[in-house]
Design an enzyme around this catalytic site. Structure first.
Site, short mmCIF file in Angstrom:
data_model
loop_
_atom_site.label_atom_id
_atom_site.label_comp_id
_atom_site.label_asym_id
_atom_site.label_seq_id
_atom_site.Cartn_x
_atom_site.Cartn_y
_atom_site.Cartn_z
N ARG A 1 -8.78 24.15 -13.23
CA ARG A 1 -9.11 24.93 -11.79
C ARG A 1 -9.46 26.01 -12.04
O ARG A 1 -8.44 26.98 -12.32
CB ARG A 1 -8.38 24.32 -10.58
CG ARG A 1 -8.93 24.92 -9.34
CD ARG A 1 -8.47 24.71 -7.94
NE ARG A 1 -8.52 23.54 -7.59
CZ ARG A 1 -8.69 22.98 -6.41
NH1 ARG A 1 -7.87 23.92 -5.48
NH2 ARG A 1 -8.81 21.79 -6.07
N HIS B 1 -17.09 20.22 -7.50
CA HIS B 1 -15.91 19.72 -7.33
C HIS B 1 -15.98 18.08 -7.68
O HIS B 1 -15.84 17.37 -6.86
CB HIS B 1 -15.28 19.84 -5.97
CG HIS B 1 -13.92 19.59 -5.72
ND1 HIS B 1 -13.11 19.37 -6.79
CD2 HIS B 1 -13.31 19.87 -4.66
CE1 HIS B 1 -11.84 19.26 -6.37
NE2 HIS B 1 -11.93 19.63 -4.92
N GLN C 1 -13.27 15.46 -6.35
CA GLN C 1 -13.44 15.20 -5.09
C GLN C 1 -14.25 14.20 -4.77
O GLN C 1 -14.13 13.39 -3.70
CB GLN C 1 -13.57 16.47 -4.34
CG GLN C 1 -13.89 16.34 -2.94
CD GLN C 1 -12.51 16.01 -2.23
OE1 GLN C 1 -11.31 16.65 -2.42
NE2 GLN C 1 -12.43 15.02 -1.33
N ASP D 1 -16.14 20.64 5.29
CA ASP D 1 -15.47 21.41 4.22
C ASP D 1 -15.20 22.72 4.96
O ASP D 1 -15.96 23.18 6.16
CB ASP D 1 -16.29 21.69 3.25
CG ASP D 1 -15.30 22.50 2.14
OD1 ASP D 1 -14.38 22.55 2.14
OD2 ASP D 1 -16.11 22.85 1.07
N CYS E 1 -12.62 17.03 2.47
CA CYS E 1 -12.15 16.96 1.45
C CYS E 1 -10.55 17.63 1.57
O CYS E 1 -10.06 17.46 0.56
CB CYS E 1 -12.95 18.05 0.40
SG CYS E 1 -13.30 19.76 1.20
N ARG F 1 -7.93 10.69 -3.97
CA ARG F 1 -7.93 11.66 -5.03
C ARG F 1 -6.98 11.30 -5.81
O ARG F 1 -7.51 11.42 -7.25
CB ARG F 1 -7.50 13.09 -4.35
CG ARG F 1 -8.28 13.66 -3.12
CD ARG F 1 -9.52 13.99 -3.96
NE ARG F 1 -9.73 14.64 -5.15
CZ ARG F 1 -9.32 16.10 -5.46
NH1 ARG F 1 -9.45 16.93 -4.36
NH2 ARG F 1 -9.44 16.69 -6.59
N1 CP Z 1 -9.71 18.87 -1.74
C1 CP Z 1 -8.91 19.63 -2.58
O1 CP Z 1 -9.25 19.97 -3.54
O2 CP Z 1 -7.71 20.11 -2.17
P1 CP Z 1 -7.06 21.11 -3.07
O3 CP Z 1 -7.23 22.16 -2.97
O4 CP Z 1 -5.44 21.24 -2.23
O5 CP Z 1 -6.54 20.43 -4.26
N1 NVA Z 2 -15.41 24.70 -0.85
C1 NVA Z 2 -13.80 24.54 -0.91
C2 NVA Z 2 -13.29 23.24 -1.41
C3 NVA Z 2 -11.96 22.98 -1.18
C4 NVA Z 2 -11.18 21.82 -1.68
C5 NVA Z 2 -13.27 25.59 -1.77
O1 NVA Z 2 -13.77 25.89 -2.91
O2 NVA Z 2 -12.39 26.06 -1.34
#
Ligand code: CP
Ligand code: NVA
Length: 324
Positions: free
Chosen positions: A108, A135, A138, A230, A271, A311
């Protein structure tokens, strides 16, 4: 006939055909059923998985960790302060080292180019656990949740509400175009996806797919099977909060907004993490920053925790199919 995905990275769903994405979802459903029956085939036994997160995470990190443990893999978390991409060592060198030691990397980070470069040089599957642009893991869980609820993905009507240019909106558009979802992006003009991207995705879309962008809640929500939320500011852009609240305050998902679907059975997806009114002290004290009302988030129509569980099943499917 199973399709071979062995050795492939998952950087964005754009790199996969619809039948390949279908296989990931089918495998996730099978693995979920197997786990429910107490079956653990340990398809990742003797495999070593590295996990590097440059941004915070709860679900994604936990999902990959549990999925790896269920399948018998060893998981090693490499703290970013030890790795220091591009500062202590080049990305290319780190990738080639990790590629010699591990069988897969969960990563990430910020810019998409970083995860792409890691994949280019590692020579093992790299799974994009979120970047500024995409993402993908997700959206696999979202599609599985939609299928579990409605028995199908193709032709379902989904309305995403919020920042229509962020990683989630972009990945939902890709997933919708590939899998035949009628997706509406409900966002104010300044937060709408570029028409060029929408056109590009639709040029390559499968039957049933649509992407419609609108700033009118009544138009976007009409007839929807699912409404998707989101946060209004993504990780890394926290200083834009006041600006986003000003742009999005009329887009908070409330019971009145849900009624615009004209249906009582529309589900709510998110999400997570979500800012809903009672989520945190900050949210309770600043309800204007919340993208969803508690009355929706906590309603029987909310499927957000099924989605969160999915997930893990989808992360497991991706690892088993590409590194198993
Ligand atoms: N939805 C999601 O990616 O959550 P986290 O940021 O907690 O991994
Ligand atoms: N758009 C959000 C998604 C989190 C899972 C972010 O990037 O923070």
């Amino acid at each position: 006939m199973p399709i071979h995905l062995n050795g492939r990275s998952l950087l964005t769903l754009r790199d996969f055909r619809a039948d390949e994405i279908q296989q990931m979802i089918d495998t996730a459903a099978d693995l979920k059923a197997a786990k429910r029956s107490g079956l653990f085939p340990r398809r990742l036994a003797q495999k070593n998985i590295a996990m590097i997160f440059l941004k915070p995470s709860c679900r994604t990190r936990a999902s990959f960790a549990v999925a790896a443990a269920d399948e018998g893999a060893n998981l090693e978390i490499l703290p970013p302060e030890d790795i220091r991409f591009g500062q202590k060592e080049s990305v290319k060198d780190i990738a080639r080292v990790l590629g010699r030691l591990f069988d897969g990397i969960v990563f990430r980070g910020f810019e998409h180019e970083l995860v792409s470069e890691l994949s280019r040089w590692a020579g093992i599957p790299v799974w994009n656990a979120l970047c500024d642009t995409y993402h993908p893991t997700q959206v696999l869980a979202d599609l599985l949740t939609i299928r579990e609820t409605f028995g199908r993905i193709r032709g379902t009507r989904l309305c995403y509400v919020g920042d229509g240019r962020n990683n989630l909106a972009t990945s939902l558009m890709i997933g919708a175009a590939k899998m035949g979802v009628d997706l509406r992006i409900l966002a104010p003009a300044k937060l709408q996806p570029s028409p060029a991207l929408v056109k590009e995705l639709l040029d390559d879309a499968s039957v049933g797919a649509a992407i419609r962008v609108s700033e009118d809640p009544a138009e976007a929500m009409a007839g929807c099977d699912a409404v998707y939320g989101d946060v209004w500011v993504s990780m890394g852009e926290e200083d834009l909060l006041a600006e986003r609240v000003a742009l999005l305050r009329d887009y908070k998902v409330t019971p009145d907004m849900m009624r615009l679907t004209g249906r009582a059975d529309t589900i709510y997806l998110h999400c997570l993490p979500a800012l809903h009114d009672l989520a945190t002290e900050f949210a309770s004290e600043n309800p204007e920053v919340c993208e969803v009302d508690d009355a929706v988030f906590e309603s029987p129509q909310s499927r957000v925790f099924e989605q969160a569980e999915n997930r893990m099943h989808t992360a497991k499917a991706v690892m088993v199919l590409t590194a198993g």
